[in-house]
Structures are given as C-alpha cells and as structure tokens.
Design an enzyme around this catalytic site. Sequence first.
Site, PDB file in Angstrom:
ATOM      1  N   TYR A  88      12.227  -8.758  -4.486  1.00  0.00           N
ATOM      2  CA  TYR A  88      10.584  -8.706  -3.174  1.00  0.00           C
ATOM      3  C   TYR A  88      11.465  -7.542  -2.472  1.00  0.00           C
ATOM      4  O   TYR A  88      11.940  -6.905  -2.796  1.00  0.00           O
ATOM      5  CB  TYR A  88      10.765 -10.339  -3.033  1.00  0.00           C
ATOM      6  CG  TYR A  88       8.767 -10.000  -3.355  1.00  0.00           C
ATOM      7  CD1 TYR A  88       8.423 -10.145  -4.141  1.00  0.00           C
ATOM      8  CD2 TYR A  88       8.446 -10.158  -1.640  1.00  0.00           C
ATOM      9  CE1 TYR A  88       6.426  -9.459  -3.316  1.00  0.00           C
ATOM     10  CE2 TYR A  88       7.184  -9.883  -1.690  1.00  0.00           C
ATOM     11  CZ  TYR A  88       6.222  -9.363  -3.093  1.00  0.00           C
ATOM     12  OH  TYR A  88       5.243  -9.542  -2.630  1.00  0.00           O
ATOM     13  N   ARG A 112      -2.908  -1.288  -1.925  1.00  0.00           N
ATOM     14  CA  ARG A 112      -2.797  -2.056  -0.911  1.00  0.00           C
ATOM     15  C   ARG A 112      -0.818  -1.929  -0.663  1.00  0.00           C
ATOM     16  O   ARG A 112      -0.725  -3.736  -0.901  1.00  0.00           O
ATOM     17  CB  ARG A 112      -3.281  -2.713   0.428  1.00  0.00           C
ATOM     18  CG  ARG A 112      -2.965  -2.261   1.672  1.00  0.00           C
ATOM     19  CD  ARG A 112      -2.418  -3.320   2.774  1.00  0.00           C
ATOM     20  NE  ARG A 112      -2.092  -3.971   2.075  1.00  0.00           N
ATOM     21  CZ  ARG A 112      -1.153  -5.357   2.302  1.00  0.00           C
ATOM     22  NH1 ARG A 112      -1.736  -6.095   3.839  1.00  0.00           N
ATOM     23  NH2 ARG A 112      -0.663  -5.644   1.879  1.00  0.00           N
ATOM     24  N   LYS A 165       6.955 -11.604  -7.127  1.00  0.00           N
ATOM     25  CA  LYS A 165       6.500 -13.207  -6.283  1.00  0.00           C
ATOM     26  C   LYS A 165       6.228 -13.939  -7.085  1.00  0.00           C
ATOM     27  O   LYS A 165       6.851 -14.827  -6.481  1.00  0.00           O
ATOM     28  CB  LYS A 165       4.475 -12.447  -5.449  1.00  0.00           C
ATOM     29  CG  LYS A 165       4.369 -13.067  -4.637  1.00  0.00           C
ATOM     30  CD  LYS A 165       4.006 -12.230  -3.091  1.00  0.00           C
ATOM     31  CE  LYS A 165       3.598 -13.222  -2.193  1.00  0.00           C
ATOM     32  NZ  LYS A 165       2.916 -12.796  -1.331  1.00  0.00           N
ATOM     33  N   GLU A 176      -2.929 -10.410  -4.177  1.00  0.00           N
ATOM     34  CA  GLU A 176      -2.171  -9.994  -3.891  1.00  0.00           C
ATOM     35  C   GLU A 176      -2.017  -8.408  -3.210  1.00  0.00           C
ATOM     36  O   GLU A 176      -2.780  -7.985  -4.040  1.00  0.00           O
ATOM     37  CB  GLU A 176      -0.781 -10.147  -4.520  1.00  0.00           C
ATOM     38  CG  GLU A 176       0.697  -9.497  -3.937  1.00  0.00           C
ATOM     39  CD  GLU A 176       0.942 -10.449  -2.194  1.00  0.00           C
ATOM     40  OE1 GLU A 176       0.334 -11.584  -2.761  1.00  0.00           O
ATOM     41  OE2 GLU A 176       1.697 -10.185  -1.389  1.00  0.00           O
ATOM     42  N   ASP A 177      -1.828  -8.042  -2.311  1.00  0.00           N
ATOM     43  CA  ASP A 177      -1.863  -6.678  -2.345  1.00  0.00           C
ATOM     44  C   ASP A 177      -3.759  -5.782  -2.102  1.00  0.00           C
ATOM     45  O   ASP A 177      -3.290  -4.581  -2.375  1.00  0.00           O
ATOM     46  CB  ASP A 177      -0.387  -5.866  -2.379  1.00  0.00           C
ATOM     47  CG  ASP A 177       0.339  -6.260  -1.123  1.00  0.00           C
ATOM     48  OD1 ASP A 177       0.297  -6.858  -0.570  1.00  0.00           O
ATOM     49  OD2 ASP A 177       1.380  -5.885  -1.803  1.00  0.00           O
ATOM     50  N   ASP A 191      -2.792 -15.045  -0.176  1.00  0.00           N
ATOM     51  CA  ASP A 191      -1.244 -15.243   0.697  1.00  0.00           C
ATOM     52  C   ASP A 191      -1.332 -14.047   1.910  1.00  0.00           C
ATOM     53  O   ASP A 191      -0.994 -14.221   3.254  1.00  0.00           O
ATOM     54  CB  ASP A 191       0.133 -14.568  -0.218  1.00  0.00           C
ATOM     55  CG  ASP A 191       1.148 -15.069   0.448  1.00  0.00           C
ATOM     56  OD1 ASP A 191       1.420 -16.065   1.263  1.00  0.00           O
ATOM     57  OD2 ASP A 191       2.453 -14.135   0.729  1.00  0.00           O
ATOM     58  N   ASP A 192      -1.367 -12.819   1.670  1.00  0.00           N
ATOM     59  CA  ASP A 192      -1.795 -12.256   2.353  1.00  0.00           C
ATOM     60  C   ASP A 192      -1.653 -12.179   3.976  1.00  0.00           C
ATOM     61  O   ASP A 192      -2.003 -11.740   5.092  1.00  0.00           O
ATOM     62  CB  ASP A 192      -2.292 -10.114   2.028  1.00  0.00           C
ATOM     63  CG  ASP A 192      -1.310  -9.821   1.206  1.00  0.00           C
ATOM     64  OD1 ASP A 192      -0.388  -9.596   0.992  1.00  0.00           O
ATOM     65  OD2 ASP A 192      -1.851  -9.350   0.241  1.00  0.00           O
ATOM     66  N   ASN A 200       5.818  -4.785  10.484  1.00  0.00           N
ATOM     67  CA  ASN A 200       7.029  -4.579   9.477  1.00  0.00           C
ATOM     68  C   ASN A 200       6.348  -3.098   9.194  1.00  0.00           C
ATOM     69  O   ASN A 200       5.279  -2.337   9.272  1.00  0.00           O
ATOM     70  CB  ASN A 200       6.800  -5.204   8.469  1.00  0.00           C
ATOM     71  CG  ASN A 200       6.708  -6.795   8.713  1.00  0.00           C
ATOM     72  OD1 ASN A 200       8.125  -7.013   8.667  1.00  0.00           O
ATOM     73  ND2 ASN A 200       6.027  -7.058   7.529  1.00  0.00           N
TER      74      ASN A 200
HETATM   75  P1  NAD Z   1      -4.336  -3.082  10.117  1.00  0.00           P
HETATM   76  O1  NAD Z   1      -4.183  -2.175   9.488  1.00  0.00           O
HETATM   77  O2  NAD Z   1      -5.460  -3.997   9.205  1.00  0.00           O
HETATM   78  O3  NAD Z   1      -4.570  -3.401  11.723  1.00  0.00           O
HETATM   79  C1  NAD Z   1      -4.145  -2.717  12.446  1.00  0.00           C
HETATM   80  C2  NAD Z   1      -4.071  -3.477  13.693  1.00  0.00           C
HETATM   81  O4  NAD Z   1      -3.449  -2.982  14.840  1.00  0.00           O
HETATM   82  C3  NAD Z   1      -6.217  -2.746  13.867  1.00  0.00           C
HETATM   83  O5  NAD Z   1      -6.351  -3.065  14.599  1.00  0.00           O
HETATM   84  C4  NAD Z   1      -5.112  -1.723  14.821  1.00  0.00           C
HETATM   85  O6  NAD Z   1      -6.829  -0.885  16.178  1.00  0.00           O
HETATM   86  C5  NAD Z   1      -4.215  -2.122  16.252  1.00  0.00           C
HETATM   87  N1  NAD Z   1      -3.682  -0.749  16.075  1.00  0.00           N
HETATM   88  C6  NAD Z   1      -3.160   0.155  16.070  1.00  0.00           C
HETATM   89  N2  NAD Z   1      -2.386   1.129  17.033  1.00  0.00           N
HETATM   90  C7  NAD Z   1      -2.309   0.750  18.008  1.00  0.00           C
HETATM   91  C8  NAD Z   1      -2.312   0.552  19.470  1.00  0.00           C
HETATM   92  N3  NAD Z   1      -1.182   1.953  19.553  1.00  0.00           N
HETATM   93  N4  NAD Z   1      -2.840  -0.568  20.167  1.00  0.00           N
HETATM   94  C9  NAD Z   1      -3.457  -1.430  20.174  1.00  0.00           C
HETATM   95  N5  NAD Z   1      -3.968  -1.388  18.774  1.00  0.00           N
HETATM   96  C10 NAD Z   1      -3.655  -0.401  18.537  1.00  0.00           C
HETATM   97  O7  NAD Z   1      -2.881  -3.663   9.948  1.00  0.00           O
HETATM   98  P2  NAD Z   1      -2.724  -5.480   9.206  1.00  0.00           P
HETATM   99  O8  NAD Z   1      -2.374  -5.562   7.691  1.00  0.00           O
HETATM  100  O9  NAD Z   1      -3.474  -5.949  10.088  1.00  0.00           O
HETATM  101  O10 NAD Z   1      -0.825  -5.272   9.234  1.00  0.00           O
HETATM  102  C11 NAD Z   1      -0.536  -5.127  10.932  1.00  0.00           C
HETATM  103  C12 NAD Z   1       1.286  -4.943  11.165  1.00  0.00           C
HETATM  104  O11 NAD Z   1       1.747  -6.965  10.976  1.00  0.00           O
HETATM  105  C13 NAD Z   1       2.031  -4.269  10.212  1.00  0.00           C
HETATM  106  O12 NAD Z   1       2.861  -4.177  10.460  1.00  0.00           O
HETATM  107  C14 NAD Z   1       2.507  -5.565   8.738  1.00  0.00           C
HETATM  108  O13 NAD Z   1       3.263  -5.203   8.469  1.00  0.00           O
HETATM  109  C15 NAD Z   1       2.448  -6.952  10.268  1.00  0.00           C
HETATM  110  N6  NAD Z   1       2.684  -7.700   9.132  1.00  0.00           N
HETATM  111  C16 NAD Z   1       3.509  -8.839   8.921  1.00  0.00           C
HETATM  112  C17 NAD Z   1       3.950 -10.156   8.444  1.00  0.00           C
HETATM  113  C18 NAD Z   1       4.345 -11.093   7.980  1.00  0.00           C
HETATM  114  O14 NAD Z   1       5.611 -10.991   9.202  1.00  0.00           O
HETATM  115  N7  NAD Z   1       4.729 -12.260   7.707  1.00  0.00           N
HETATM  116  C19 NAD Z   1       2.261 -10.696   7.650  1.00  0.00           C
HETATM  117  C20 NAD Z   1       1.446  -9.388   7.609  1.00  0.00           C
HETATM  118  C21 NAD Z   1       1.383  -8.439   8.082  1.00  0.00           C
END
Ligand code: NAD
Length: 542
Positions: free
Chosen positions: A96, A149, A167, A238-239, A261-262, A401
Amino acid sequence: MSDQNSNSGYALLRNPRLNKGSAFSEEERRAYGLEGLLPPVPTTLTLQVARIHAELGNLDNDLQKYLLLSDLQARNETLFYAVLMSDPATFMPLVYTPTVGEACQKFDHIFRASRGVYLPITARGRLKELLDNWPMKDVRFIVVTDGERILGLGDLGVGGMGIPIGKLALYTACAGVPPEYCLPVTLDVGTNNESLLEDPLYLGLRQHRVRGADYMAFINEFVQAVQVLYPRCCIQWEDFANINAVPILETYRDKVCTYNDDIQGTAAVALAGMYGALRISGQKLTDQRFLFLGGGSAATGIAELISQAMALEGLDIAAARDRNTLFDINGLMVKSRTDLADFQKPFALDHAPVSTFVEAVHALRPTGIIGVSTVPKLFNQRVIEAMAEINERPIIFPYSNPTSRSECTAEEAYRWSGGRAIFASGSPFGPVEIAGKILVPGQGNNVYIFPAMGMAVFATEATRVTEEMFIVAAKAVAEQVTDKSLATGLIYPPQSQIFEASLHVAARVAEYIFDHKLARIERPADIGKLVASRVYHPAYAA
Ligand code: NAD
C-alpha cells in the site's frame, strides 16, 4: 485450453486460491496428477515464506518488491498472505502507501495478471452482467475507486485499480477479512489526465471524465447491481474527488451498507489520536477547542466527527462545532466570509476576521491544532511557542502527507514546546530525544480503523455503517495504548501490533452493531470469539 480448465494438477498450479506450489505433499501430487510438474521434494509454507523474505531482501527497489508480491498474489494467495501477515508493519508500505502510488502511476507500463473487476461507463446498462463474470458469488466487501484522486497523485484513470487491490490486501493482512469475500473494483468514467490519454499503453477509456447526471446514474447502476448480486456486501468508496465523494456518501449511507475511508476513516483515526492525547493530559473532550489549519475534506471530516463525539458527551451539536474552528488559505472561517462552501458553513465562527494562523491561535486559545493544509512548515516556531504558552500539554497534529508537506516535524514540535507537545502526524517520524528523554511520535494512519471496520461488518453481516461506529472504533484504538507508550508520548498502538489491535477494535464495533440491531446474524454470547472465528489464517487446506 481444455487441460488448463479442467480439474487437473496443471490447472491446480494455476489457481492462486488452491495452489500450494512446492508445498503440495507427495499424496496430493499423486492424487491430483501433479507428479513431474514440480521439483520432487515437497517443502513447507514456513520455508516458502522464508524464500520470499530472502528474495525480497535481495531487491533494493520498492516497486520491484511490490511487483514480486503482486505476482505472488496472482500465483499463490495463501503464501502471499502468509508473507504479509508474518510482519504487516513491514509489508504495509510495500503493498500500500507509499509504494502503491508509484505502481498506480506506472500501472499501464507494468500491467501483468489482471485482478478484480473493471466497469467502464461504456457498459452502462450491463454492469450486473460484467460484475457477474467475477467467479466468486458471495462477495462481502468491495473497495471501489474511479481513479480521480489517487492518494496525493491526482487523476490516474484505471491506474487507480492499485488502490482497491492494495487496500483489500490490508483488510486481510491487518484484520483477517477472508480474501475470498473481497472484490476490488474500478469504475472507468474516463480521465482528465492528458498524459495518460496520450500514452499508447494507457489501458482505460480514451475520453474525458463523465460528470453530472450521467455519472450519478452510472454510480447508481453499480450500487444496484451490487445489491442484487451480493446482498450482504459492504461498499467502501476510495479516492474519489471531493465533488463526487461527498454526494455519493450522502446518497447511499442510509440506504445500503457503505462508507468512505478517506472521509470517515481519516476522521476516526484523528479522533483516536485525540482520545489518546486526552489520556495523557487527563482532560475531557468537551473541554477542548481545536483549530484546524486547512478547511478541505480532511479538516471538515475530522471536525464533524469530533463534534459528533463531543455531542455524545453532552454538548449541543452547534456548541460542539463552535469548538472546532477552521483556518484556510483565506484566513479564519468566520460567518462574515462569503466564500465558504456548504460543507464548511457549520464551522464558521461568529468572530472578527483573522488573517494569520498565529493570531488565530492567540485569539481562540485552542488546546489542539490540526494541520490538514497540504502546506509544510506552517506550524512554525511562533505557532508552537504560542500553543505551549497557552497549554501545559498542547496537542500538535500536523496531518498533511507526505512527510515533505508536514506542517512541522516531530522534532520541531517537541523542541519548541520544551518537550510538552502531544504529537501525532500523518506521515511517520522517528523518536526524538529532548533533555535526555526519548519521545515517540505516533502516526495517524487510517490502517488503525478501516481493516477493523471491515472485519466488524463482515463478522456481523451489518446492514449499515454509521458515524457512531467510527467513534466507537476511535475509542477502541485509544484504549489499547499502554501507559508505558503514553509515558513516551505515543498515543497510537504500535503498528507492529496492528493485527491484535484491529481484532480488538472489530470486536468493540461488532458489539455496537449488535446493540443497535444492525447485524444480520444473531448476537453470540461472546463477540470476541465470533470475530476470532471469522478471521482468515493463511494456511494450506489439508
Ligand atoms: P484539500 O485540498 O481538500 O484541503 C486543503 C485545505 O488547506 C484547503 O482548505 C486550503 O484552503 C487549505 N490551505 C492551503 N494552503 C493553505 C495555507 N497556506 N494556509 C492555510 N490553509 C491553506 O485537502 P484534504 O483532502 O483536506 O487533505 C489535506 C491534507 O491532509 C493532505 O496533505 C492529506 O495528505 C492529509 N490527510 C492525512 C490523512 C492521515 O494522515 N490519516 C488523511 C487524510 C488527509
């Protein structure tokens, strides 16, 4: 052709579910006509596992290791899972993330044995017929993507198939969901990735993505076909891109057994981290105030589940949402802003606009900050020092991430807070020494949640997957963290114990399913035993 299709020994060697390879015994070789088709001396599963470990050890490229494991899965399923389950924490990153990401990107260039079911939108009206070509008739678990995505890699078209395959391997390896009940599916509605469309090796439909009513009708036909063919099946989305993920979940969550799951798994693993953190600080969830950096799907999903969990502990839901505030690229999400999407509005605060994150920290005095912005380094020294000034044990969760996008490193959070931060991140960080004390950062990996959720649904034949089931799962993850781990700052169970941890979570969720009359089987006297009895063990049938 006829020889290969018959029940001959030769066909047996090409059936991954029945194949034992060199481990067929002498009696079996005589009985099934395998004599002469294998080297003469039978071996054992244990030695076969050792051989694969050694082969993998000779490869220094993770994609090559992925391909070796993928070929093994196509050849001998028992051996594949025996290898994975010998050390799930080591093999997870190979089958994965992160390796699967590269495999999806190169899907059309490394394609070998096909696995799962592909449903192209050009087959509308015939999806049931296509699904019925899958040989197993009792499917209980589908992981499905439309490839739009994939991880953080964007639109990979049919290459996204690597995700459902990988997965599902984790559902089995980390929680024992039997592989014969699992089906990976890719919905091909086209791709907007021009380099794929121009690649002569691309294996998906050469058209742009279908949107709108036609897309939803296609999704609907898929869901209906699954209900008819596999009435006890859970569908895990997923994704998908946000624009589709949210409406699909809203459309089906109360109608069939399904989850995303996301959205839901991510929220649950973050909530599990909160419960773990509260075990360190000794505080109540309802006394917390969280400030999210980011206002996208991860932020709103986590904020909503935390709000629901706060509501279960007695807060009014609106008051709970007021304790979960978002800060995005345009600043603090306040009611006066006109650019908020519907899914963000419930979290808009009655507050004056604030344009920098550190100012927002000073203004709101949060107990925890959660980074889901995709932008590195925004939890800078001023932010962490402000958090440490306000709180004895500030909760600092940079969840973006991969590692290169993390809002801060573990070392930064610990150093700038004088070792007081309660830290967890989306990507893994190694232990850090601060003032002679070793602090161990946790990783909020969805793998703590989704395999266990799958096992609970499978064991109980649940009719629905509810939000509360994710809250139960989060609590069940946190309650397994030992006091010894907490003393080092670690708020998740060690990944090396993912299998035991998952069965515990599955049993807790199964209990909830029975309590809420969501099971399709009778409640057993011992739910833990029920879960254990349904677990797949990689062993050759006698
Ligand atoms: P997304 O693109 O939907 O959201 C990103 C958000 O960040 C937006 O609201 C944007 O306005 C904001 N943003 C961007 N630049 C910014 C800045 N300079 N200042 C303030 N805010 C800012 O993305 P998402 O799907 O919500 O995912 C976000 C992150 O979370 C990703 O990096 C993803 O890898 C991580 N994530 C981690 C896990 C986990 O570790 N389990 C799970 C899901 C998502």
